[in-house]
Design an enzyme around this catalytic site. Structure first.
Site, mmCIF file in Angstrom:
data_model
loop_
_atom_site.group_PDB
_atom_site.id
_atom_site.type_symbol
_atom_site.label_atom_id
_atom_site.label_comp_id
_atom_site.label_asym_id
_atom_site.label_seq_id
_atom_site.Cartn_x
_atom_site.Cartn_y
_atom_site.Cartn_z
ATOM 1 N N SER A 177 0.812 -1.219 0.000
ATOM 2 C CA SER A 177 0.000 0.000 0.000
ATOM 3 C C SER A 177 0.843 1.266 0.000
ATOM 4 O O SER A 177 0.360 2.326 -0.403
ATOM 5 C CB SER A 177 -0.956 0.008 1.201
ATOM 6 O OG SER A 177 -0.256 -0.166 2.410
ATOM 7 N N HIS A 232 1.678 5.303 4.290
ATOM 8 C CA HIS A 232 0.790 5.772 3.224
ATOM 9 C C HIS A 232 1.080 7.229 2.880
ATOM 10 O O HIS A 232 1.081 7.610 1.705
ATOM 11 C CB HIS A 232 -0.665 5.613 3.655
ATOM 12 C CG HIS A 232 -1.068 4.190 3.842
ATOM 13 N ND1 HIS A 232 -2.229 3.818 4.490
ATOM 14 C CD2 HIS A 232 -0.462 3.030 3.472
ATOM 15 C CE1 HIS A 232 -2.319 2.502 4.505
ATOM 16 N NE2 HIS A 232 -1.258 2.005 3.898
#
EC number: 3.4.21.105
Length: 293
Positions: A177, A232
């Site tokens: 991610s 992230h």
């Protein structure tokens, strides 16, 4: 399954003839080849379905190869040892290169990259692979193999570096991610650069926000609420900054582009310049969990 729409879908609707500067000449030639009225054989139904689910699907794609490697790593780690069904043991993930800051501090810098191939459970790898394929084919087609590869792995490294610096003690992070947020970052950059000439801004913004919210929701529900926010953020900043540099030849750029481009270079230089000294020089006074080793 309902189709999740991305920025690329809406830009294609806005500029159906694909005469946008974000589509380079090489991409345009591929478009004309695939849509020419010559003797091209019709695509099979499975390929058409894959192209509907994953726009611009291609078997000769680096994002597909990366996704296959993700699944191979997951299967191997699960087969070696599990804590619960379909959940690789933490010590196995560490041995395969998980983002574990105390070991990065000892010089194992490959742990800033390898976590992109490792995942914590079945839903984790399924979700990350689905969304990187959903976005990745279009982005790779637009920028080419080399630029996409650089974007993907740079976002992973920046994300893991920021995560390791911020969450040093008792931190074990894996997942694609970080790179996935880099793909989101470059799409947000494209939207910002072309905002002044979009015809359907409200629809574009609504779909982008909905896409991100859906992704965050699935992360919390399918990954047990264990979210690497700093990873992230690092991937997102890297993807956005690289997007600014990749689109320097864009026609009709906004007036603020020179400042944004300079800021992008500043981010790409400042983040590692700030993180590495903190990661290696600051004593966090935490003990390494030997059960991982």
């Amino acid at each position: 399954m309902a189709r999740v729409r991305t920025l690329a879908d809406l830009r294609t609707e806005d500029e159906a003839d694909e005469h946008t500067p974000l589509y380079n000449a090489e991409t345009g030639s591929r478009d004309s080849d695939s849509t020419s009225s010559g003797g091209a054989a019709p695509r099979s139904m499975p390929i058409r379905f894959l192209e509907l689910l994953f726009p611009h699907f291609s078997l000769k794609s680096v994002v597909l190869a990366i996704s296959i490697v993700d699944w191979i790593f997951y299967i191997v780690t699960v087969c070696l040892d599990t804590e619960l069904p379909l959940i690789p043991a933490a010590n196995i993930l560490v041995h395969f290169g998980a983002n574990y800051p105390p070991l990065i501090k000892q010089g194992q810098v490959w742990r800033l990259l390898l976590p992109v191939f490792l995942h914590a459970n079945f839903f984790h790898v399924f979700f990350n692979v689905f969304f990187q394929l959903r976005m990745g084919f279009t982005i790779e087609r637009r920028y080419g193999l080399l630029k996409f590869t650089g974007l993907y792995f740079a976002s992973a490294i920046y994300g893991n570096l920021l995560s390791a610096t911020a969450f040093f003690c008792n931190s074990l992070k894996v997942g694609a991610s970080t790179a996935g947020f880099g793909l989101i970052g470059i799409q947000i950059c494209e939207m910002a650069l072309t905002w002044h000439r979009m015809r359907h801004r409200d629809r574009m913004l609504t779909n982008m926000v909905s896409f991100v919210l859906l992704m965050v929701l699935l992360m919390f529900t399918l990954n047990g609420g264990s979210i690497d926010q700093m990873g992230h953020l690092g991937g997102l900043l890297c993807g956005f900054s690289i997007g600014m540099l990749y689109n320097k030849e864009l026609n009709d750029k906004p007036v603020w582009y020179p400042w944004a481009s300079a800021a992008a270079i500043g981010i790409l230089l400042a983040l590692p310049a700030a993180c590495f000294p903190i990661l290696y020089a600051v004593d966090r006074h935490c003990h390494r969990d030997l059960s991982y080793i």
